[in-house]
Design an enzyme around this catalytic site. Structure first.
Site, PDB file in Angstrom:
ATOM      1  N   CYS A  76      16.184 125.182  48.308  1.00  0.00           N
ATOM      2  CA  CYS A  76      17.737 125.576  49.311  1.00  0.00           C
ATOM      3  C   CYS A  76      18.325 126.069  48.325  1.00  0.00           C
ATOM      4  CB  CYS A  76      18.597 123.848  49.993  1.00  0.00           C
ATOM      5  SG  CYS A  76      20.132 124.122  51.001  1.00  0.00           S
ATOM      6  N   CYS A  79      22.516 125.068  49.783  1.00  0.00           N
ATOM      7  CA  CYS A  79      22.676 123.803  48.752  1.00  0.00           C
ATOM      8  C   CYS A  79      23.268 124.178  47.362  1.00  0.00           C
ATOM      9  CB  CYS A  79      21.662 122.458  48.390  1.00  0.00           C
ATOM     10  SG  CYS A  79      21.118 122.562  49.961  1.00  0.00           S
TER      11      CYS A  79
END
Length: 331
Positions: A76, A79
């Site tokens: 991700c 993230c």
């Protein structure tokens, strides 16, 4: 981009999964107990959490301290953007919150039960329950605002409280009380330039320039560009100049006999400032500017600016001087 059932985008679903106070699927009482045994040390503000340790490290721990859970995955990108921001914000929060990081690839059960379908997702737990959250990468200011929302505002910095009180007392002429508050700050932060400079200003107001100079020597070299230090140093220089002038009555007599004696007016302005008559000092310099703007290479105006620097922008005398100077220059 996605991995399994998770995407980057969307919303946190299910009202954070509803009530989880009774435990969650897939964890037995024995697993909860095992998780309790592996709880992170109290000083770890940022730590990893798993399905097995979630009950102890998040839900039970949140009964004593707000816990943020950061659901993330190695694939991700957002993230990775959020990680340094939220970790720094949690560390800067002074222990009001802790951050539990859960890798959803390795621990899919909890985010699945909570209805989390998009990452990064951050959920705040308090008193054993999820209470609020946000999704997606956020700016630093947004993360800090979220932490204040779920954990309350940061407690007042005691040094700042003392400084504020000291500055108010100094402006009111209560130099003894102001010095006590400046001293309290110096006990907490020995190299605080504002506190040291404030103490020097108290000494100057009390007619003790030598002690003011000794105080200013305590300011570290790298902090001598601080506005408070510069103001105090300028005020000390002005006080030393005023002390060398002697009796002001002689200067006043010379001006009465010769109103065009601009040097006497200039010296009188320095002397009046040294005795605390700031407005009187302004009036003498303004009179010089009114009579001869170019006198002594614009010396009167430059001296006014030095006064403003020493007095500070908020001083009423600075405001008075700026108004009078503007009226003369632009009339």
């Amino acid at each position: 981009m996605s991995n399994g059932n998770y995407t980057m985008g969307g919303q946190i679903g299910g009202g954070f999964g509803g009530s989880m106070g009774g435990g969650y699927a897939g964890q037995t009482d024995g697993q909860a107990a095992a998780g309790a045994g592996g709880a992170p040390a109290g000083g770890d503000l940022v730590f990893d959490v798993t399905t097995q340790t979630f009950m102890a490290d998040v839900m039970e721990a949140s009964r004593h301290q707000t816990v943020l859970v950061d659901f993330w995955a190695p694939w991700c990108g957002p993230c990775k953007q959020l990680t340094p921001i939220i970790e720094a914000a949690v560390k800067a929060a002074g222990g009001r919150v802790r951050l539990a990081k859960m890798n959803i690839d390795e621990n899919p059960e909890i985010p699945g039960q909570m209805g989390i379908q998009s990452i990064p997702a951050v959920v705040a737990f308090k008193d054993g329950q999820p209470v609020d959250g946000f999704m997606g990468a956020q700016q630093e200011s947004q993360v800090k605002a979220f932490i204040e929302k779920v954990a309350g505002p940061a407690p007042a910095n005691q040094a700042d409280v003392h400084l504020e009180q000291a500055e108010e007392l100094l402006a009111a002429g209560d130099f003894g009380q102001a010095a006590q508050h400046f001293g309290a700050v110096m006990q907490m932060e020995p190299d605080n330039a504002k506190a040291i400079a404030g103490l020097a200003q108290c000494y100057l107001a009390a007619g003790e320039p030598e002690r003011a100079a000794q105080a200013l020597d305590l300011v570290p070299e790298e902090k001598r560009s601080d506005e408070a230090y510069v103001a105090a140093r300028t005020a000390l220089e002005l006080a030393e100049q005023a002390a060398s002038l002697g009796d002001l009555a002689d200067l006043q007599d010379r001006i009465e006999k010769d109103p065009l004696n601009l040097q006497a007016r200039f010296d009188l302005a320095l002397g009046l400032n040294g005795k605390g008559d700031k407005n009187g000092a302004v009036d003498q310099l303004i009179e010089i500017v009114r009579r001869d703007r170019e006198w002594n290479e614009d010396g009167a105006r430059k001296q006014l600016l030095q006064f403003f620097e020493a007095w500070g922008f908020k001083d009423p005398a600075s405001a008075y001087g700026r108004r009078r100077l503007s009226a003369v220059l632009f009339s």
